[in-house]
Enzyme design. Structure first.
Site, PDB file in Angstrom:
ATOM      1  N   CYS A 169      -0.794  14.284 -39.330  1.00  0.00           N
ATOM      2  CA  CYS A 169      -0.598  13.063 -38.747  1.00  0.00           C
ATOM      3  C   CYS A 169      -1.629  12.700 -37.640  1.00  0.00           C
ATOM      4  CB  CYS A 169       0.812  12.990 -38.403  1.00  0.00           C
ATOM      5  SG  CYS A 169       1.377  11.385 -37.718  1.00  0.00           S
ATOM      6  N   CYS A 223       3.057  17.664 -37.667  1.00  0.00           N
ATOM      7  CA  CYS A 223       2.687  17.470 -38.750  1.00  0.00           C
ATOM      8  C   CYS A 223       1.370  17.327 -38.775  1.00  0.00           C
ATOM      9  CB  CYS A 223       3.426  16.214 -39.258  1.00  0.00           C
ATOM     10  SG  CYS A 223       5.134  15.605 -38.632  1.00  0.00           S
ATOM     11  N   CYS A 246       3.000  11.651 -30.232  1.00  0.00           N
ATOM     12  CA  CYS A 246       4.460  12.151 -30.710  1.00  0.00           C
ATOM     13  C   CYS A 246       4.308  13.695 -30.414  1.00  0.00           C
ATOM     14  CB  CYS A 246       4.340  11.820 -32.406  1.00  0.00           C
ATOM     15  SG  CYS A 246       5.896  12.582 -33.133  1.00  0.00           S
ATOM     16  N   CYS A 296      14.618   5.206 -48.531  1.00  0.00           N
ATOM     17  CA  CYS A 296      13.117   5.219 -48.797  1.00  0.00           C
ATOM     18  C   CYS A 296      12.475   6.561 -48.540  1.00  0.00           C
ATOM     19  CB  CYS A 296      12.369   4.002 -48.219  1.00  0.00           C
ATOM     20  SG  CYS A 296      10.567   4.149 -48.463  1.00  0.00           S
ATOM     21  N   CYS A 304      12.540  -2.720 -42.966  1.00  0.00           N
ATOM     22  CA  CYS A 304      12.631  -1.287 -43.149  1.00  0.00           C
ATOM     23  C   CYS A 304      12.215  -0.715 -41.779  1.00  0.00           C
ATOM     24  CB  CYS A 304      11.561  -0.857 -44.157  1.00  0.00           C
ATOM     25  SG  CYS A 304      11.421   0.922 -44.174  1.00  0.00           S
ATOM     26  N   ARG A 314       6.636   3.607 -54.949  1.00  0.00           N
ATOM     27  CA  ARG A 314       5.297   2.806 -54.144  1.00  0.00           C
ATOM     28  C   ARG A 314       4.034   3.516 -53.945  1.00  0.00           C
ATOM     29  NH1 ARG A 314       6.879  -0.771 -50.047  1.00  0.00           N
ATOM     30  NH2 ARG A 314       8.981   0.128 -49.837  1.00  0.00           N
ATOM     31  N   CYS A 373       8.104  -3.432 -42.438  1.00  0.00           N
ATOM     32  CA  CYS A 373       8.364  -1.876 -42.120  1.00  0.00           C
ATOM     33  C   CYS A 373       7.804  -1.637 -40.885  1.00  0.00           C
ATOM     34  CB  CYS A 373       7.846  -0.921 -43.294  1.00  0.00           C
ATOM     35  SG  CYS A 373       8.369   0.806 -43.040  1.00  0.00           S
TER      36      CYS A 373
HETATM   37  N1  SAM Z   1       7.634   9.444 -37.196  1.00  0.00           N
HETATM   38  C1  SAM Z   1       8.385   9.139 -38.248  1.00  0.00           C
HETATM   39  C2  SAM Z   1       8.292  10.161 -39.372  1.00  0.00           C
HETATM   40  O1  SAM Z   1       7.970  11.127 -39.019  1.00  0.00           O
HETATM   41  O2  SAM Z   1       9.203  10.132 -40.064  1.00  0.00           O
HETATM   42  C3  SAM Z   1       7.810   8.016 -38.997  1.00  0.00           C
HETATM   43  C4  SAM Z   1       6.388   7.550 -38.982  1.00  0.00           C
HETATM   44  S1  SAM Z   1       5.489   8.864 -39.915  1.00  0.00           S
HETATM   45  C5  SAM Z   1       3.715   8.318 -39.489  1.00  0.00           C
HETATM   46  C6  SAM Z   1       5.773   8.215 -41.599  1.00  0.00           C
HETATM   47  C7  SAM Z   1       5.190   8.965 -42.924  1.00  0.00           C
HETATM   48  O3  SAM Z   1       3.745   8.558 -42.962  1.00  0.00           O
HETATM   49  C8  SAM Z   1       5.146  10.315 -42.678  1.00  0.00           C
HETATM   50  O4  SAM Z   1       6.282  10.941 -43.168  1.00  0.00           O
HETATM   51  C9  SAM Z   1       3.946  10.775 -43.772  1.00  0.00           C
HETATM   52  O5  SAM Z   1       4.500  10.931 -45.179  1.00  0.00           O
HETATM   53  C10 SAM Z   1       3.228   9.462 -43.842  1.00  0.00           C
HETATM   54  N2  SAM Z   1       1.781   9.778 -43.240  1.00  0.00           N
HETATM   55  C11 SAM Z   1       1.237  10.060 -41.971  1.00  0.00           C
HETATM   56  N3  SAM Z   1       0.180  10.247 -41.752  1.00  0.00           N
HETATM   57  C12 SAM Z   1      -0.340  10.499 -43.097  1.00  0.00           C
HETATM   58  C13 SAM Z   1      -1.719  10.524 -43.620  1.00  0.00           C
HETATM   59  N4  SAM Z   1      -2.783  10.967 -42.961  1.00  0.00           N
HETATM   60  N5  SAM Z   1      -1.902  10.362 -44.802  1.00  0.00           N
HETATM   61  C14 SAM Z   1      -0.982   9.997 -45.764  1.00  0.00           C
HETATM   62  N6  SAM Z   1       0.432   9.899 -45.312  1.00  0.00           N
HETATM   63  C15 SAM Z   1       0.756  10.082 -43.878  1.00  0.00           C
HETATM   64  C1  DTB Z   2       4.911   6.152 -46.152  1.00  0.00           C
HETATM   65  O1  DTB Z   2       5.450   6.701 -47.060  1.00  0.00           O
HETATM   66  N1  DTB Z   2       3.776   5.646 -45.980  1.00  0.00           N
HETATM   67  C2  DTB Z   2       3.529   4.799 -44.777  1.00  0.00           C
HETATM   68  C3  DTB Z   2       5.011   4.531 -44.390  1.00  0.00           C
HETATM   69  N2  DTB Z   2       5.729   5.306 -45.186  1.00  0.00           N
HETATM   70  C4  DTB Z   2       5.631   4.446 -42.791  1.00  0.00           C
HETATM   71  C5  DTB Z   2       2.709   5.380 -43.659  1.00  0.00           C
HETATM   72  C6  DTB Z   2       1.252   6.046 -44.086  1.00  0.00           C
HETATM   73  C7  DTB Z   2       0.545   6.559 -42.802  1.00  0.00           C
HETATM   74  C8  DTB Z   2      -0.800   6.804 -43.086  1.00  0.00           C
HETATM   75  C9  DTB Z   2      -1.421   7.112 -41.956  1.00  0.00           C
HETATM   76  C10 DTB Z   2      -1.576   6.217 -40.782  1.00  0.00           C
HETATM   77  O2  DTB Z   2      -1.852   5.121 -41.120  1.00  0.00           O
HETATM   78  O3  DTB Z   2      -1.355   6.404 -39.469  1.00  0.00           O
HETATM   79 FE1  SF4 Z   3       5.168  12.406 -35.323  1.00  0.00          FE
HETATM   80 FE2  SF4 Z   3       3.396  11.742 -37.026  1.00  0.00          FE
HETATM   81 FE3  SF4 Z   3       5.120  13.554 -37.510  1.00  0.00          FE
HETATM   82 FE4  SF4 Z   3       6.181  11.070 -37.659  1.00  0.00          FE
HETATM   83  S1  SF4 Z   3       4.587  12.149 -39.130  1.00  0.00           S
HETATM   84  S2  SF4 Z   3       7.068  12.901 -36.485  1.00  0.00           S
HETATM   85  S3  SF4 Z   3       4.646  10.235 -36.016  1.00  0.00           S
HETATM   86  S4  SF4 Z   3       3.634  13.360 -35.816  1.00  0.00           S
END
Ligand code: SAM
Ligand code: DTB
Ligand code: SF4
Length: 333
Positions: A62, A59, A55, A191, A131, A263, A99
């Site tokens: 992430c 973030c 990606c 959500c 979702c 959640r 989801c």
């Molecule tokens: N790329 C899309 C976006 O950013 O909306 C969808 C996937 S993104 C991984 C979904 C959510 O996962 C993020 O908004 C964040 O709140 C959560 N998330 C990602 N990495 C995480 C982590 N290491 N610990 C907890 N939550 C995480």
């Molecule tokens: C949300 O709030 N938590 C989920 C879902 N929406 C998509 C994702 C959590 C991701 C945790 C890090 C990972 O497994 O990559």
């Molecule tokens: Fe990309 Fe992760 Fe950010 Fe979603 S949360 S936009 S997958 S870097």
């Protein structure tokens, strides 16, 4: 009766709820929970990453951001048939919602989106709620997803507007809010929640809840994630969130957004069964189940089912199943 679904929350009010004596706070949240929900039902979602890693966003939390060096298995769009098979397995295990997540900054109108739409149609046929969490959406993309049968769209605001720039620089808070608006216009349910444990203050956490609660319509679902610190990401060294902070956050979200599904999301592996039970008592009524979130581990499904049994909790039926049950009972009257 005083109106409990409010859209005019301010920081002082949120602080006065959050800072109540702990058991008083849990009792008030549990009372609110019982007023609007069946307290023995928990909604179970199964998460599947249909496109992982690479990606272009930054973030800081992430593992899927291309610019960080993390140990994840990067893959392109999965095959729709395989995804529908996974949904069947999740349904057999008790999940009522599937989801689908993609590591995209925003959706593009291309073949990958067509594949997601095909997955959505296939999963709907299983009577599961679908979702999606695919990044930012335009109004017309939101409509396409809604037309294909997407029930909920997950798009987290993650933290307060003030702290947002410390975590992400490649998009703005208002970009996120704009997508939530497009989701609403297309009549999908919203959500949206966030992450605690990224270095933000308690006030940042409360401001995030205020932004969500004060939306024109409150989200139907509010995920509260605890940061999973992943090696290679800028937040890899963040320490564990105190359980008390998580519990106060869940209870405050329940009181400020009485109708939402709150959640208990990422970070459950670090919490004991009794700690999770306390969160269910304080108004959490939804989890992600299955041994993987998107890329990081989550409790084993059977361990969660044992936990449900221990607390006398059951899995909530999907909206499709509820509608069918209602039609059957009407037909027999
Ligand atoms: N790329 C899309 C976006 O950013 O909306 C969808 C996937 S993104 C991984 C979904 C959510 O996962 C993020 O908004 C964040 O709140 C959560 N998330 C990602 N990495 C995480 C982590 N290491 N610990 C907890 N939550 C995480
Ligand atoms: C949300 O709030 N938590 C989920 C879902 N929406 C998509 C994702 C959590 C991701 C945790 C890090 C990972 O497994 O990559
Ligand atoms: Fe990309 Fe992760 Fe950010 Fe979603 S949360 S936009 S997958 S870097």
């Amino acid at each position: 009766m005083k109106n409990e679904i409010r859209s005019d929350w301010n920081l002082e009010e949120a602080q006065s709820i959050y800072n109540k004596p702990l058991l008083e706070l849990v009792y008030e949240a549990a009372t609110m929970h019982r007023k609007y929900h069946n307290p023995s039902e928990v909604q179970i979602s199964s998460l599947l990453s249909v496109k992982t890693g690479g990606c272009k966003e930054d973030c800081s939390y992430c593992p899927q951001a291309a610019r960080y060096h993390t140990d994840i298995k990067v893959h392109g769009m999965l095959n729709p048939v395989d995804v529908v098979d996974k949904a069947k397995q999740a349904k057999a295990a008790g999940a009522n919602r599937m989801c689908l997540g993609a590591a995209w900054r925003e959706v593009r109108d291309n073949r990958d989106l067509d594949k997601v739409l095909e997955m959505v149609r296939g999963i709907n046929e299983l009577d599961m709620e679908v979702c999606c969490t695919l990044g930012m959406l335009t109004e017309s993309q939101a409509q396409k997803l809604s037309d294909a049968g997407v029930y909920a769209y997950n798009h987290n605001i993650d933290t307060s507007e003030d702290f947002y720039g410390d975590v992400i620089s490649t998009r703005t808070y208002s970009d996120r809010l704009n997508t939530l608006d497009n989701v609403r216009k297309a009549k999908m349910t919203v959500c949206s929640g966030g992450i605690i444990g990224m270095g933000e203050s308690t006030d940042d956490r409360l401001k995030m809840l205020i932004t969500l609660a004060n939306l024109d319509q409150q989200p139907e679902s509010v995920p509260i994630n605890t940061l999973v610190p992943v090696p290679g990401t800028p937040l890899e060294e963040q320490g564990q969130v105190e359980f008390e902070d998580l519990l106060r956050m869940i209870a405050t979200a329940r009181i400020m957004m009485p109708k939402a599904a709150v959640r208990l999301s990422a970070g459950r592996l670090e919490r004991s069964r009794l700690e999770q039970g306390f969160c269910f008592m304080a108004g959490a009524n939804s989890i992600f189940a299955g041994d993987k979130l998107l890329t990081t581990p989550n409790p084993e499904f059977n361990a969660d089912m044992d936990m449900f049994k221990f607390f006398g909790l059951t899995a909530m039926p999907s909206i499709h199943e509820k509608q069918k049950a209602q039609q059957t009972s009407e037909a027999t009257v």
